[in-house]
Design an enzyme around this catalytic site. Structure first.
Site, PDB file in Angstrom:
ATOM      1  N   ASN A  25      45.053  55.758  67.113  1.00 42.41           N
ATOM      2  CA  ASN A  25      44.347  56.033  65.866  1.00 42.41           C
ATOM      3  C   ASN A  25      43.609  54.747  65.494  1.00 42.41           C
ATOM      4  OD1 ASN A  25      43.510  56.590  63.291  1.00 42.41           O
ATOM      5  ND2 ASN A  25      45.529  57.164  62.513  1.00 42.41           N
ATOM      6  N   ARG A  53      42.873  60.210  67.740  1.00 40.27           N
ATOM      7  CA  ARG A  53      42.526  60.834  66.466  1.00 40.27           C
ATOM      8  C   ARG A  53      41.048  60.552  66.210  1.00 40.27           C
ATOM      9  NH1 ARG A  53      43.115  58.705  60.479  1.00 40.27           N
ATOM     10  NH2 ARG A  53      42.708  60.658  59.417  1.00 40.27           N
ATOM     11  N   HIS A  71      42.542  65.776  57.123  1.00 40.78           N
ATOM     12  CA  HIS A  71      44.005  65.892  57.300  1.00 40.78           C
ATOM     13  C   HIS A  71      44.344  67.150  58.095  1.00 40.78           C
ATOM     14  CE1 HIS A  71      44.641  63.600  53.245  1.00 40.78           C
ATOM     15  NE2 HIS A  71      44.726  62.746  54.255  1.00 40.78           N
ATOM     16  N   HIS A  96      49.509  68.060  51.307  1.00 41.29           N
ATOM     17  CA  HIS A  96      49.623  66.783  52.024  1.00 41.29           C
ATOM     18  C   HIS A  96      49.328  65.688  50.999  1.00 41.29           C
ATOM     19  CE1 HIS A  96      48.941  64.006  55.556  1.00 41.29           C
ATOM     20  NE2 HIS A  96      48.381  63.339  54.569  1.00 41.29           N
ATOM     21  N   ARG A 138      41.121  57.552  45.041  1.00 43.48           N
ATOM     22  CA  ARG A 138      39.958  58.443  44.965  1.00 43.48           C
ATOM     23  C   ARG A 138      40.065  59.358  43.751  1.00 43.48           C
ATOM     24  NH1 ARG A 138      40.916  59.962  50.780  1.00 43.48           N
ATOM     25  NH2 ARG A 138      39.794  58.438  52.036  1.00 43.48           N
ATOM     26  N   GLY A 148      53.638  60.943  52.476  1.00 41.06           N
ATOM     27  CA  GLY A 148      54.427  59.968  51.700  1.00 41.06           C
ATOM     28  C   GLY A 148      55.003  60.496  50.396  1.00 41.06           C
ATOM     29  N   ASN A 203      58.733  62.141  49.795  1.00 44.59           N
ATOM     30  CA  ASN A 203      59.617  61.190  49.098  1.00 44.59           C
ATOM     31  C   ASN A 203      59.489  61.198  47.587  1.00 44.59           C
ATOM     32  OD1 ASN A 203      60.588  59.739  51.591  1.00 44.59           O
ATOM     33  ND2 ASN A 203      58.383  59.433  51.779  1.00 44.59           N
ATOM     34  N   GLU A 248      51.560  63.531  62.635  1.00 42.75           N
ATOM     35  CA  GLU A 248      50.227  63.685  63.220  1.00 42.75           C
ATOM     36  C   GLU A 248      50.182  63.186  64.657  1.00 42.75           C
ATOM     37  OE1 GLU A 248      49.052  61.940  59.450  1.00 42.75           O
ATOM     38  OE2 GLU A 248      47.182  63.055  59.594  1.00 42.75           O
TER      39      GLU A 248
HETATM   40  P1  ADP Z   1      48.624  57.425  53.969  1.00 45.07           P
HETATM   41  O1  ADP Z   1      49.100  57.828  55.348  1.00 45.07           O
HETATM   42  O2  ADP Z   1      47.602  58.333  53.359  1.00 45.07           O
HETATM   43  O3  ADP Z   1      48.301  55.973  53.820  1.00 45.07           O
HETATM   44  P2  ADP Z   1      51.365  58.020  53.145  1.00 45.07           P
HETATM   45  O4  ADP Z   1      51.515  59.418  53.615  1.00 45.07           O
HETATM   46  O5  ADP Z   1      52.106  56.946  53.836  1.00 45.07           O
HETATM   47  O6  ADP Z   1      49.838  57.628  52.976  1.00 45.07           O
HETATM   48  O7  ADP Z   1      51.804  58.008  51.593  1.00 45.07           O
HETATM   49  C1  ADP Z   1      51.725  56.872  50.807  1.00 45.07           C
HETATM   50  C2  ADP Z   1      52.250  57.203  49.420  1.00 45.07           C
HETATM   51  O8  ADP Z   1      53.585  57.709  49.535  1.00 45.07           O
HETATM   52  C3  ADP Z   1      52.296  56.017  48.474  1.00 45.07           C
HETATM   53  O9  ADP Z   1      51.771  56.351  47.212  1.00 45.07           O
HETATM   54  C4  ADP Z   1      53.775  55.758  48.367  1.00 45.07           C
HETATM   55  O10 ADP Z   1      54.110  55.251  47.125  1.00 45.07           O
HETATM   56  C5  ADP Z   1      54.358  57.135  48.524  1.00 45.07           C
HETATM   57  N1  ADP Z   1      55.776  57.002  48.862  1.00 45.07           N
HETATM   58  C6  ADP Z   1      56.322  56.553  49.988  1.00 45.07           C
HETATM   59  N2  ADP Z   1      57.670  56.479  49.868  1.00 45.07           N
HETATM   60  C7  ADP Z   1      57.942  56.902  48.615  1.00 45.07           C
HETATM   61  C8  ADP Z   1      59.133  57.063  47.844  1.00 45.07           C
HETATM   62  N3  ADP Z   1      60.323  56.770  48.386  1.00 45.07           N
HETATM   63  N4  ADP Z   1      59.031  57.543  46.573  1.00 45.07           N
HETATM   64  C9  ADP Z   1      57.850  57.877  46.036  1.00 45.07           C
HETATM   65  N5  ADP Z   1      56.680  57.719  46.700  1.00 45.07           N
HETATM   66  C10 ADP Z   1      56.736  57.243  47.967  1.00 45.07           C
END
Ligand code: ADP
Length: 398
Positions: free
Chosen positions: A7, A91, A181, A209, A242, A332, A336, A386
Site C-alpha cells: 500500500n 492497493r 474504502h 467503516h 474531513r 478504528g 474500538n 484490507e
Molecule cells: P485510518 O486507517 O483511516 O487511518 P483507523 O481505522 O486506524 O484509521 O482508525 C483511526 C481512528 O480509530 C482514530 O480516531 C482512533 O482514535 C480510533 N481508535 C482506535 N482505537 C480506539 C479506541 N480504543 N477507542 C476509541 N477510538 C479508537
C-alpha cells in the site's frame, strides 16, 4: 503460496507478507519519509522482535529493495529468498469507471491508473510508482491491482452514482460518485454474509467503516447499492479532519471571504475540518472521548454531530434498500468505539434495534454480535482486513 501486499502513499509504503496456506501474516512493516530526510523502515516479523533501520530512501524503488532485504534477512527475515513470493497485490486508490474488479497489471492497467491521476492526485501516482518499483525489483512476478473504487463502481446504478449536474461533466470529465474504502466494505459485507449466515443473494447490509476516513455502504447480496464517499473521499460522513457533506456554496463563500483559491478551500475541508474542527480537541476519537468524559461541551457537540450524520445515512440507506438485515461496524472507531456504537444504536429503536450494552462496552477489535436475540436487525462488529482482502484477490489470479 505467499503473497506480498503493498500500500504505497506519496512518501510511505506499508507492506504485509501473508502465507495463504492459513492466511497468516508472516511479517508486516512500514517505510516512512521516502524521498525526504530521516527515512526509516520498521519491520515486524510475526513472533520475533521488531527491527527498525533509519537509512536513506531516495525513492520507492529503494524502499521496495529494503523491504525485500528485510524479508530475506538471516536474522529478522521470514523467507529464504524472494522466489518464495508468489505474487504482489497492490492497493490502488482510484480505478475510475472502468475498474470494476481487481486485475493483473499490464500496460493497459497502468495506463488506466495514470488516467485517474487527476481523480486521485496524491494516491494514484504513488500507487503506480510502487507497482513499477516491484516490477523492477522482482521481474517476472505477477502484480495485481485491487482498486478502492471497484466495489462502488461495480455495484452502483446511475441513480446512485450520478450527480445532478450537466451531462458534459460526466461525459467529458467522469464527474460522478465512485466511493472509496471499497476493499473494506466488500470484505466486511461478505464476512457478514458468511459469519451471520445471511442470504448470499438478498442480504441487505449496511457497513459503517469508521476510521480517520469514514464511509458507509449499503449492499444487497454483497453488491453495492450506495456508498457515502463520492468523486473524492470528501463526501459523506464527518471524519477525523474531513468535513463530509457541506453545501457546495461553502467553497465559494470561504474562497471569497478569505481570498483563497478553491484548492486552498478544499484543503481546509479535507485537512482542517471534521472532528478536529468541531471538537477543537483532536481528530482522534480517543482524545475526543477523553474530553467528553472530562465534560468538554464542544467535544460532546462534535460527537453528537458525528452520530447524527451517520444515522442519517443509515436511515437513508435502509429506506433505499427497503429494509436492512445487518448493520456492521468496522475500522478504528467502529471496532474500538463503544460510545459511538451505543449512540448510533440509541437512534435505531424505530427499526427494532436492541443491543446488549455489556457486550458493546467490552467489544474492542473483535468480531462480535452486539444485538440481542429479539432485535429486528443484527448489529455486529467485524474487524476489517484490507490486506487479507487484497491477498485473496491476488491469489485468485494464480
Ligand atoms: P485510518 O486507517 O483511516 O487511518 P483507523 O481505522 O486506524 O484509521 O482508525 C483511526 C481512528 O480509530 C482514530 O480516531 C482512533 O482514535 C480510533 N481508535 C482506535 N482505537 C480506539 C479506541 N480504543 N477507542 C476509541 N477510538 C479508537
Amino acid at each position: 503460496m505467499k503473497i506480498l501486499v503493498l500500500n504505497c502513499g506519496s512518501s510511505s509504503l506499508k507492506y504485509q507478507l501473508i502465507d495463504m496456506e492459513n492466511e497468516s501474516v508472516l511479517a508486516k512493516g512500514l517505510c516512512e519519509r521516502i524521498g525526504i530526510d530521516g527515512s526509516k523502515i520498521t519491520h515486524k516479523p510475526t513472533g520475533k522482535d521488531k527491527f527498525e533501520l533509519e537509512t536513506e530512501m531516495k525513492d520507492h524503488q529503494k524502499a521496495v529493495e529494503l523491504v525485500m532485504a528485510a524479508l530475506t534477512d538471516a536474522e529478522h527475515g521470514v523467507i529464504a529468498s524472494t522466489d518464495e513470493i508468489g505474487a504482489i497485490g497492490h492497493r490502488v486508490v482510484h480505478g475510475g469507471a472502468k475498474a470494476t474488479k481487481s486485475c493483473v497489471i499490464d500496460a493497459e492497467v497502468k495506463q488506466l491508473i495514470k488516467d485517474c491521476f487527476d481523480l486521485a492526485p496524491l494516491h494514484n501516482p504513488a500507487n503506480l510508482i510502487g507497482i513499477e518499483a516491484c516490477e523492477a525489483a522482482m521481474p517476472g512476478k505477477i502484480n495485481v491491482a485491487v482498486f478502492d473504487t471497484s466495489f462502488g463502481v461495480m455495484g452502483m446504478e446511475p441513480k446512485a452514482y450520478r450527480y445532478a449536474i450537466p451531462d458534459k461533466y460526466y461525459d467529458e470529465y467522469q464527474v460522478r460518485r465512485y466511493g472509496f474504502h471499497g476493499t473494506s466494505h466488500n470484505f466486511v459485507s461478505h464476512e457478514a454474509i458468511n459469519w451471520l449466515n445471511l442470504d448470499p443473494e438478498n442480504a441487505k447490509i449496511i457497513v459503517c467503516h469508521l476510521g480517520n476516513g469514514a464511509s458507509v455502504s449499503a449492499s444487497i447480496g454483497g453488491k453495492c447499492v450506495d456508498t457515502s464517499m463520492g468523486l473524492t473521499p470528501l463526501e459523506g460522513l464527518i471524519m477525523g479532519t474531513r468535513s463530509g457533506d457541506v453545501d457546495d456554496a461553502v467553497v465559494q463563500f470561504i474562497a471569497n471571504h478569505d481570498h483563497v483559491s478553491a484548492d486552498e478551500t478544499l484543503n481546509i475541508l479535507n485537512k482542517k475540518s471534521g472532528m478536529l474542527a468541531l471538537s477543537g480537541v483532536s481528530s482522534d476519537f480517543r482524545d475526543i472521548e477523553a474530553a467528553i468524559n472530562a465534560g468538554n461541551e464542544k467535544a460532546k457537540m462534535a460527537m453528537a454531530a458525528y452520530v447524527h450524520r451517520l444515522v442519517k445515512y443509515i436511515g437513508g440507506y435502509t429506506a433505499a434498500m427497503n429494509g436492512v438485515d445487518a448493520i456492521v461496524f468496522t475500522a478504528g472507531v467502529g471496532e474500538n468505539g463503544p460510545m459511538v456504537r451505543r449512540m448510533v444504536c440509541e437512534y435505531l429503536g424505530f427499526l427494532g434495534v436492541a443491543i446488549n450494552e455489556e457486550e458493546n462496552e467490552k467489544a474492542f477489535g473483535k468480531q462480535v454480535v452486539l444485538s440481542t436475540p429479539d432485535s429486528k436487525v443484527t448489529i455486529a462488529v467485524i474487524p476489517t482486513n484490507e490486506e487479507l482482502a487484497i491477498a485473496r484477490d491476488t491469489l485468485a489470479f494464480l
